[in-house]
Design a protein around this motif. Sequence first.
Motif, short mmCIF file in Angstrom:
data_model
loop_
_atom_site.label_atom_id
_atom_site.label_comp_id
_atom_site.label_asym_id
_atom_site.label_seq_id
_atom_site.Cartn_x
_atom_site.Cartn_y
_atom_site.Cartn_z
N UNK A 163 19.25 0.08 36.67
CA UNK A 163 20.49 0.43 37.01
C UNK A 163 20.98 1.81 36.21
N UNK A 164 20.16 1.77 34.69
CA UNK A 164 20.64 2.88 34.08
C UNK A 164 20.16 4.00 34.52
N UNK A 165 19.13 4.18 35.25
CA UNK A 165 18.59 5.51 35.89
C UNK A 165 19.47 5.55 37.13
N UNK A 166 19.91 4.77 37.71
CA UNK A 166 21.10 4.98 38.93
C UNK A 166 22.22 5.70 38.44
N UNK A 167 22.66 5.10 37.43
CA UNK A 167 24.05 5.39 36.85
C UNK A 167 23.84 6.96 36.21
N UNK A 168 22.78 7.21 35.34
CA UNK A 168 22.57 8.58 35.06
C UNK A 168 22.25 9.56 36.01
N UNK A 169 21.74 9.34 37.12
CA UNK A 169 21.61 10.41 38.26
C UNK A 169 23.04 10.44 39.15
N UNK A 170 23.75 9.38 38.94
CA UNK A 170 25.10 9.58 39.67
C UNK A 170 26.00 10.43 38.77
N UNK A 171 26.11 9.91 37.41
CA UNK A 171 26.83 10.70 36.42
C UNK A 171 26.58 12.30 36.51
N UNK A 172 25.22 12.68 36.81
CA UNK A 172 24.67 13.86 36.59
C UNK A 172 25.47 14.76 38.00
N UNK A 173 25.56 13.69 39.11
CA UNK A 173 25.85 14.51 40.22
C UNK A 173 27.61 14.61 40.50
N UNK A 174 28.29 13.63 40.12
CA UNK A 174 29.50 13.60 39.96
C UNK A 174 30.13 13.53 38.58
N UNK A 175 30.99 14.26 38.13
CA UNK A 175 31.26 14.19 36.76
C UNK A 175 31.78 12.95 36.03
N UNK A 176 32.53 12.44 36.56
CA UNK A 176 33.53 11.08 36.39
C UNK A 176 32.61 9.93 37.16
N UNK A 177 31.94 9.36 36.67
CA UNK A 177 31.38 7.92 37.35
C UNK A 177 31.78 6.59 36.40
N UNK A 178 32.38 5.75 36.81
CA UNK A 178 33.09 4.76 36.09
C UNK A 178 31.91 3.46 36.12
N UNK A 179 31.33 3.44 34.89
CA UNK A 179 30.23 2.15 34.84
C UNK A 179 30.70 0.82 34.56
N UNK A 180 31.97 0.63 34.33
CA UNK A 180 32.49 -0.54 33.99
C UNK A 180 32.14 -1.78 35.15
#
Length: 81
Positions: free
Chosen positions: A32-49
């Motif tokens: 999950x952490x890997x997916x969130x980090x890659x999505x955060x790099x692509x989109x500037x604001x990715x909500x992980x809550x």
Amino acid sequence: MRKTVIFSLFALCLSVLLSLAPLAASAQCSMCKTQVESARDENGDYDTSGLNSGILYLMTVPYILIGTVGYFWYRHSHQKK
């Protein structure tokens, strides 16, 4: 009687502490952490809550099941006496 009250208070305190522990934990699995980090790099604001809430929800289900089994086991063992 007094032993039962002390055990009940201990069980209540323990269950409250265990139920509040997921609120303090914001851990994620490595996938999950890997997916969130890659999505955060692509989109500037990715909500992980939402992701964290889902992980914590999945983590509490085994505790509820174990607690339910333990409760019925405790109740069944004290009915025989």
